[in-house]
Scaffold this motif. Structure first.
Motif, PDB file in Angstrom:
ATOM      1  N   LEU A  12       0.836  -1.206   0.000  1.00 24.05           N
ATOM      2  CA  LEU A  12       0.000   0.000   0.000  1.00 24.05           C
ATOM      3  C   LEU A  12       0.870   1.255   0.000  1.00 24.05           C
ATOM      4  N   SER A  15       2.628   1.754  -3.473  1.00 21.69           N
ATOM      5  CA  SER A  15       1.664   2.167  -4.497  1.00 21.69           C
ATOM      6  C   SER A  15       1.347   3.646  -4.408  1.00 21.69           C
ATOM      7  N   ASN A  16       1.150   4.149  -3.180  1.00 21.50           N
ATOM      8  CA  ASN A  16       0.821   5.565  -2.998  1.00 21.50           C
ATOM      9  C   ASN A  16       2.044   6.463  -3.088  1.00 21.50           C
ATOM     10  N   TYR A  17       3.144   6.034  -2.494  1.00 12.32           N
ATOM     11  CA  TYR A  17       4.351   6.868  -2.433  1.00 12.32           C
ATOM     12  C   TYR A  17       4.934   7.119  -3.821  1.00 12.32           C
ATOM     13  N   SER A  19       3.221   6.632  -6.733  1.00 10.23           N
ATOM     14  CA  SER A  19       2.153   6.923  -7.711  1.00 10.23           C
ATOM     15  C   SER A  19       2.174   5.928  -8.873  1.00 10.23           C
ATOM     16  N   ARG A  21      -0.066   4.001 -10.013  1.00 14.16           N
ATOM     17  CA  ARG A  21      -1.260   4.024 -10.874  1.00 14.16           C
ATOM     18  C   ARG A  21      -1.037   4.937 -12.081  1.00 14.16           C
ATOM     19  N   HIS A  28       1.418  -1.453 -11.398  1.00 17.03           N
ATOM     20  CA  HIS A  28       0.381  -1.141 -10.415  1.00 17.03           C
ATOM     21  C   HIS A  28      -0.625  -2.295 -10.316  1.00 17.03           C
TER      22      HIS A  28
END
Length: 257
Positions: A12, A15-17, A19, A21, A28
């Motif tokens: 998690l 994925s956020n740190y 980016s 996506r 991703h």
């Protein structure tokens, strides 16, 4: 159980740190699939043997490390935060390696070797924090740039409107900008209206080419506009070769024009 929770939280966080996506859509999806599998495995821990769960957890941990390297490699150029992320992981891995080397007596037992994991973890947290701060600054800059571009577009739009809606008309409506004009806004005021057009323009235009017609009309309007403004009037609209001008002060202004 704890190893699996670490894997899930790391997925998690990565994925956020980074980016993923936006910058690595394929990776991703891989991260998301890995996350779903880890969640299923977390639930299965209560039903499978300890030996089997340990083996699967080790495979998950190894796969996660491999996946992290792939994500870092793919985002290193596009995402500035990935550089801090790579440095942070390097610091942690070096700390772990030093501790392993100390355990197998490859390096002498000293302060650095004894606390290499703690030092590596601390450096990792510091570097990740710096990277997060840098990412926040980038988002702020992008937001400011977006707002600036939006303001510039609005200015261009307003400038374009002024070519068709006289500024004096907005003043009469009590508005300082055209975007504030609402449907049905009106005022009642006594003023003189001047209509002016070119006699036999249809016959004249039939003998001219489109470009000649355009040049002829423009030369006429370039002459009329300053004269009307000089006599305290303004042009409300153009109707082909005709002009509708308004004189709010006195009728003699229109007659003089």
């Amino acid at each position: 159980l704890s190893e699996t929770l670490v894997v899930i939280t790391m997925l998690l966080f990565i994925s956020n740190y980074l980016s993923t996506r936006i910058y690595t859509p394929v990776l991703h999806k891989t991260l998301r699939s890995f996350l779903i599998f880890s969640g299923i495995f977390l639930l299965a821990l209560f039903f499978i043997s300890y030996d089997l769960s340990t083996k699967i957890a080790r495979v998950l941990a190894f796969s996660l490390i491999t996946l992290i390297f792939f994500v870092i490699f793919r985002t290193l150029v596009a995402v500035r935060a990935a550089r801090y992320f790579a440095l942070a992981w390097t610091a942690l891995l070096i700390g772990m390696l030093l501790y392993v080397f100390k355990a197998y007596s490859f390096i002498p037992d000293n302060f650095l070797a004894n606390y290499s994991i703690q030092i590596g973890s601390a450096l990792e947290m510091i570097l990740l924090s710096i990277g997060l701060g840098d990412k926040i600054n980038i988002l702020k800059e992008e937001k400011l740039q977006t707002q600036k571009d939006s303001i510039e577009e609005q200015k261009k739009l307003i400038t374009s409107y002024t070519r068709f809606v006289p500024e004096q008309l907005l003043t009469f409506l009590g508005k300082d900008i055209i975007t504030k004009v609402g449907l049905g806004d009106s005022v009642q005021k006594d003023m003189t209206i001047l209509f002016s057009d070119i006699r036999s323009f249809t016959s004249i235009s039939e003998g001219l080419s489109p470009s000649e017609n355009f040049g002829f009309i423009n030369s006429y309007l370039e002459t009329m506009g300053p004269i009307i403004r000089k006599h305290n009037g303004f042009i409300d609209k153009y109707i082909g070769d005709a002009i509708m001008a308004l004189f709010p002060q006195k009728p003699s202004d229109a007659i003089d024009a």
